[in-house]
Design an enzyme around this catalytic site. Sequence first.
Site, PDB file in Angstrom:
ATOM      1  N   HIS A 132       0.877  -1.181   0.000  1.00  0.00           N
ATOM      2  CA  HIS A 132       0.000   0.000   0.000  1.00  0.00           C
ATOM      3  C   HIS A 132       0.914   1.231   0.000  1.00  0.00           C
ATOM      4  O   HIS A 132       2.024   1.182   0.539  1.00  0.00           O
ATOM      5  CB  HIS A 132      -0.821  -0.058   1.295  1.00  0.00           C
ATOM      6  CG  HIS A 132      -1.890   0.970   1.432  1.00  0.00           C
ATOM      7  ND1 HIS A 132      -1.632   2.269   1.794  1.00  0.00           N
ATOM      8  CD2 HIS A 132      -3.232   0.885   1.282  1.00  0.00           C
ATOM      9  CE1 HIS A 132      -2.779   2.943   1.868  1.00  0.00           C
ATOM     10  NE2 HIS A 132      -3.758   2.123   1.559  1.00  0.00           N
ATOM     11  N   ASP A 180       3.158  -4.189   8.278  1.00  0.00           N
ATOM     12  CA  ASP A 180       1.977  -3.351   8.078  1.00  0.00           C
ATOM     13  C   ASP A 180       0.771  -4.258   8.320  1.00  0.00           C
ATOM     14  O   ASP A 180       0.443  -5.107   7.492  1.00  0.00           O
ATOM     15  CB  ASP A 180       2.006  -2.798   6.643  1.00  0.00           C
ATOM     16  CG  ASP A 180       0.685  -2.157   6.241  1.00  0.00           C
ATOM     17  OD1 ASP A 180      -0.278  -2.216   7.016  1.00  0.00           O
ATOM     18  OD2 ASP A 180       0.623  -1.611   5.118  1.00  0.00           O
ATOM     19  N   GLN A 233      -4.451  -4.817   7.296  1.00  0.00           N
ATOM     20  CA  GLN A 233      -5.420  -5.854   6.938  1.00  0.00           C
ATOM     21  C   GLN A 233      -5.272  -7.073   7.843  1.00  0.00           C
ATOM     22  O   GLN A 233      -6.243  -7.776   8.118  1.00  0.00           O
ATOM     23  CB  GLN A 233      -5.245  -6.280   5.473  1.00  0.00           C
ATOM     24  CG  GLN A 233      -5.418  -5.154   4.467  1.00  0.00           C
ATOM     25  CD  GLN A 233      -6.845  -4.600   4.440  1.00  0.00           C
ATOM     26  OE1 GLN A 233      -7.802  -5.302   4.724  1.00  0.00           O
ATOM     27  NE2 GLN A 233      -6.975  -3.329   4.105  1.00  0.00           N
ATOM     28  N   LYS A 255     -10.292  -0.675  10.680  1.00  0.00           N
ATOM     29  CA  LYS A 255     -10.347  -1.909   9.868  1.00  0.00           C
ATOM     30  C   LYS A 255     -10.644  -3.127  10.733  1.00  0.00           C
ATOM     31  O   LYS A 255     -10.711  -4.241  10.248  1.00  0.00           O
ATOM     32  CB  LYS A 255      -9.022  -2.120   9.139  1.00  0.00           C
ATOM     33  CG  LYS A 255      -8.584  -0.901   8.350  1.00  0.00           C
ATOM     34  CD  LYS A 255      -8.160  -1.213   6.974  1.00  0.00           C
ATOM     35  CE  LYS A 255      -7.500   0.007   6.367  1.00  0.00           C
ATOM     36  NZ  LYS A 255      -7.877   0.230   5.003  1.00  0.00           N
ATOM     37  N   CYS A 282      -4.755   2.349  -3.594  1.00  0.00           N
ATOM     38  CA  CYS A 282      -3.549   2.932  -2.990  1.00  0.00           C
ATOM     39  C   CYS A 282      -2.355   2.010  -3.194  1.00  0.00           C
ATOM     40  O   CYS A 282      -1.515   1.857  -2.283  1.00  0.00           O
ATOM     41  CB  CYS A 282      -3.736   3.228  -1.511  1.00  0.00           C
ATOM     42  SG  CYS A 282      -4.945   4.496  -1.197  1.00  0.00           S
TER      43      CYS A 282
HETATM   44  N1  PMP Z   1      -1.674  -0.632   4.629  1.00  0.00           N
HETATM   45  C1  PMP Z   1      -2.646  -1.404   4.136  1.00  0.00           C
HETATM   46  C2  PMP Z   1      -2.320  -2.815   3.699  1.00  0.00           C
HETATM   47  C3  PMP Z   1      -3.947  -0.921   4.051  1.00  0.00           C
HETATM   48  O1  PMP Z   1      -4.926  -1.696   3.575  1.00  0.00           O
HETATM   49  C4  PMP Z   1      -4.217   0.402   4.489  1.00  0.00           C
HETATM   50  C5  PMP Z   1      -5.613   0.990   4.383  1.00  0.00           C
HETATM   51  N2  PMP Z   1      -6.237   0.731   3.171  1.00  0.00           N
HETATM   52  C6  PMP Z   1      -3.175   1.161   5.019  1.00  0.00           C
HETATM   53  C7  PMP Z   1      -1.913   0.610   5.072  1.00  0.00           C
HETATM   54  C8  PMP Z   1      -3.382   2.547   5.529  1.00  0.00           C
HETATM   55  O2  PMP Z   1      -4.298   2.557   6.577  1.00  0.00           O
HETATM   56  P1  PMP Z   1      -4.905   3.926   7.139  1.00  0.00           P
HETATM   57  O3  PMP Z   1      -5.400   4.682   5.933  1.00  0.00           O
HETATM   58  O4  PMP Z   1      -6.011   3.500   8.034  1.00  0.00           O
HETATM   59  O5  PMP Z   1      -3.815   4.638   7.835  1.00  0.00           O
END
Ligand code: PMP
Length: 406
Positions: free
Chosen positions: A121, A200, A203, A226, A364
């Site tokens: 991401h 990270d 998920q 999440k 993203c």
């Molecule tokens: N890493 C991953 C794998 C994600 O799915 C996400 C959110 N889509 C993020 C980082 C970023 O999370 P946040 O926008 O809640 O900070």
Amino acid sequence: MFNVDAIRREFPLLQREVHGKPLVYLDNAATTQKPQCVIDSLTNYYTSMNSNVHRGAHCLADEATRAYETARGQVARFINAARECEIIWTSGTTEGINIIARGIADRLAPRHNVVVSAMEHHANLVPWQQACHRSGAELRIAPINDAGDIDMTALAELIDSNTAILSVAHISNALGTINPVHKIGEMLKSVNPSALFMIDGAQGIAHGDVDVQALGCDFYAFSGHKVFGPTGVGVLWGRESVLADWPVWQTGGEMISSVTYQSAEWNILPSRLEAGTPNIAGAIALGTAINWLSQQDLEGLRAHEQTLIRYADERAAQVSGLRQIGTAEKRIGVLSFVLSQGHAADVGFLLDRQGIAIRTGNHCAEPLMERFGLSGSARASFSIYNTVDEIDLLFTGIEKAKMMLE
Ligand code: PMP
């Protein structure tokens, strides 16, 4: 016993309609819905306890502080942190990764390298790009294969004695791949015991059994929203021995132990990395969410999630013109696809008209989409409250969308 109907009844938003149709919410990788107890927790905080934490000389401040610190303990137990002070409240995964990337940037030299995978991401890519740009270190990208698995042989070749940190997603938001994080950590530390390992967990936290000590990582970051909690709150877990002298990233109230007009000394963990008034209600409600999740039949819940993804895979294989992106054996929660009949954005629009919420675009993860020769995909992502019937509705919707696009 896991009972999906009973779980669904706890989520008020799942009862609503969209465009006159019952909502089929399949955008859980973006954010999950909230059970009533989490909504109540937020309301209760503001109706009965609202106060600032750690500073007041009165009953409300004591109650708020106790609830806030109880939530820290709930999170610590949920992820099996060795100590509660290793739980740093953040605004979410993005902030957690940035705290580590900014901190390490000060320690990087041009001879160093930072390793991530090709499926990250932007939140687990751009902060490392910035750290490397600032320090002159090299950013190395571990390739993935066509199924969406990290190429472990190629990854092994990227790690060396100059690797400062390796950061990888526990579970990919765009492909659903469950990465072999434990194995990756072992590989990293066997080559370079002083290299740091970050996961990270944006998920992973909702779908995996997260035991930060067993995973062998140094940092694990996730977002509350999440995992059935509110937005605007998240957690950075870090091993105490590493976090204890981590460069402070924000300065101000709470994070100091003493201040003169000219200088200041830093507090101990966790305050050291938590400047200013935190998201108190959010942290307490995240504790409620995690407590709620821990009380579910976790084994039954994971089996249900596997049933959903396997069934979605079976159905997807029968749709002519559908190309699935990400077919890793170890995968959960995500069906990412494109249709030869039309653009992903149109598929998303046509599904929405039928009450089915998915996400379209690059999720993203623009470089990852490019890796698959795409500008984006349609992504249906599942949570514990989704049903096989909803997957049937998704595929009925896809067939209808195809007819309209052809
Ligand atoms: N890493 C991953 C794998 C994600 O799915 C996400 C959110 N889509 C993020 C980082 C970023 O999370 P946040 O926008 O809640 O900070």
